[in-house]
Scaffold this active site. Structure first.
Site, PDB file in Angstrom:
ATOM      1  CB  SER A  30      -0.958   0.016   1.260  1.00 29.04           C
ATOM      2  OG  SER A  30      -1.393  -1.156   1.336  1.00 29.04           O
TER       3      SER A  30
HETATM    4  N1  SAH Z   1      -1.169  -3.719   3.453  1.00 26.28           N
HETATM    5  C1  SAH Z   1      -0.333  -4.486   2.541  1.00 26.28           C
HETATM    6  C2  SAH Z   1      -1.127  -4.666   1.347  1.00 26.28           C
HETATM    7  C3  SAH Z   1      -1.713  -5.771   1.104  1.00 26.28           C
HETATM    8  S1  SAH Z   1      -2.755  -5.676  -0.611  1.00 26.28           S
HETATM    9  C4  SAH Z   1       1.056  -4.221   2.358  1.00 26.28           C
HETATM   10  O1  SAH Z   1       1.456  -3.225   3.147  1.00 26.28           O
HETATM   11  O2  SAH Z   1       1.804  -5.034   1.766  1.00 26.28           O
HETATM   12  C5  SAH Z   1      -4.021  -6.589  -0.212  1.00 26.28           C
HETATM   13  C6  SAH Z   1      -3.743  -8.006   0.464  1.00 26.28           C
HETATM   14  O3  SAH Z   1      -4.992  -8.500   0.659  1.00 26.28           O
HETATM   15  C7  SAH Z   1      -3.144  -9.025  -0.724  1.00 26.28           C
HETATM   16  O4  SAH Z   1      -2.201  -9.326  -0.275  1.00 26.28           O
HETATM   17  C8  SAH Z   1      -4.396 -10.015  -1.145  1.00 26.28           C
HETATM   18  O5  SAH Z   1      -3.865 -10.995  -1.136  1.00 26.28           O
HETATM   19  C9  SAH Z   1      -4.750  -9.914   0.282  1.00 26.28           C
HETATM   20  N2  SAH Z   1      -6.400 -10.434   0.358  1.00 26.28           N
HETATM   21  C10 SAH Z   1      -7.226 -10.095  -0.674  1.00 26.28           C
HETATM   22  N3  SAH Z   1      -8.508 -10.865  -0.257  1.00 26.28           N
HETATM   23  C11 SAH Z   1      -8.247 -11.345   1.028  1.00 26.28           C
HETATM   24  C12 SAH Z   1      -9.055 -12.271   1.934  1.00 26.28           C
HETATM   25  N4  SAH Z   1     -10.251 -12.432   1.459  1.00 26.28           N
HETATM   26  N5  SAH Z   1      -8.543 -12.561   3.054  1.00 26.28           N
HETATM   27  C13 SAH Z   1      -7.149 -12.308   3.260  1.00 26.28           C
HETATM   28  N6  SAH Z   1      -6.533 -11.782   2.527  1.00 26.28           N
HETATM   29  C14 SAH Z   1      -6.758 -11.136   1.398  1.00 26.28           C
END
Ligand code: SAH
Length: 225
Positions: free
Chosen positions: A70
């Site tokens: 993010s």
């Molecule tokens: N805050 C994180 C960014 C995450 S991007 C960082 O700083 O790196 C969003 C993440 O949510 C991705 O890794 C994706 O795989 C995950 N995601 C999507 N749907 C999800 C779900 N139902 N349960 C858990 N993780 C999920």
């Protein structure tokens, strides 16, 4: 890991990070504990070495598996929104849940500001990498789970705060149910291109809803990978 890798040089140095913090301040981030975390968490170790020189730009960057780390402003804004109204300082919240660990950057920013942090990721290799990075940083108050975060994590509920890093079309009921009275859920809602960041606060008899502005997140997906 060498100290130099952690502290960074050139485009990952303290000066570069200070510039990012200054920029976030100008954009309205005021919580000093949050700004301090943005200054101190080495974002460059969460991205591919080839992208390290861009780690302190205020942009999202790819982390593999079609996912992104993010944008620092968004991480700061969500963390601030989660903590708002809570007592300041370390362990301001007793327990919090993060959905969408990704590379673990947001996890590392938030961890010292809560007593217990639980985090769920659906892509196993991302979770494994996040676990490793947090260990390297000496962060020990985080429990990791490979699973579908839209179901929450019932065993440790209810939570003072829940932070969702991927966007569902509508708010998952299980997450609202796992909030304490006074607890807050920060979640991006809506289809790609039309998402808004929303804060739900559980009150005794109702759920309060506030809009925190337009955002762009990857979609929240069901199941695991
Ligand atoms: N805050 C994180 C960014 C995450 S991007 C960082 O700083 O790196 C969003 C993440 O949510 C991705 O890794 C994706 O795989 C995950 N995601 C999507 N749907 C999800 C779900 N139902 N349960 C858990 N993780 C999920």
């Amino acid at each position: 890991m060498t100290d130099l890798r952690m502290t960074g040089i050139g485009m990952t140095s303290a000066r570069t990070r200070d510039r990012l913090v200054q920029r976030l301040r100008e954009q309205g981030i005021a919580n000093l504990a949050v700004l301090d975390r943005i200054r101190n968490v080495p974002r460059h170790i969460f991205v591919d070495e080839a992208l390290g020189s861009r780690a302190y730009e205020d942009t999202a960057l790819p982390i593999g598996f079609g996912q992104t780390i993010s944008q620092p402003y968004i991480v700061a804004r969500m963390t601030e929104a989660l903590l708002e109204g809570a007592p300041s300082g370390a362990g301001a919240l007793d327990n919090a849940l993060e959905v969408g660990t990704g590379c673990g950057y947001q996890t590392a920013v938030l961890a010292p500001l809560v007593t217990h942090l639980y985090t769920i990721e659906r892509v196993e290799p991302l979770l494994a990498r996040a676990r490793e990075r947090l260990k390297e940083l000496g962060i020990r108050n985080v429990r990791f789970r490979h699973g579908d975060g839209s179901l929450g994590w019932k065993a440790h509920a209810p939570y003072d705060g829940i932070l969702v890093a991927a966007a569902p079309l509508t708010v998952p009921d299980a997450l609202l149910k796992q909030l304490k009275v006074g607890g807050r859920l920060i979640v991006p809602l809506g289809p790609e291109g039309e998402q808004e960041l929303v804060r739900f606060t559980r009150r005794e008899q109702r759920m309060e809803r506030e809009s925190l502005g337009a955002v762009a997140f990857v979609p929240l997906l069901g199941g695991t990978a």
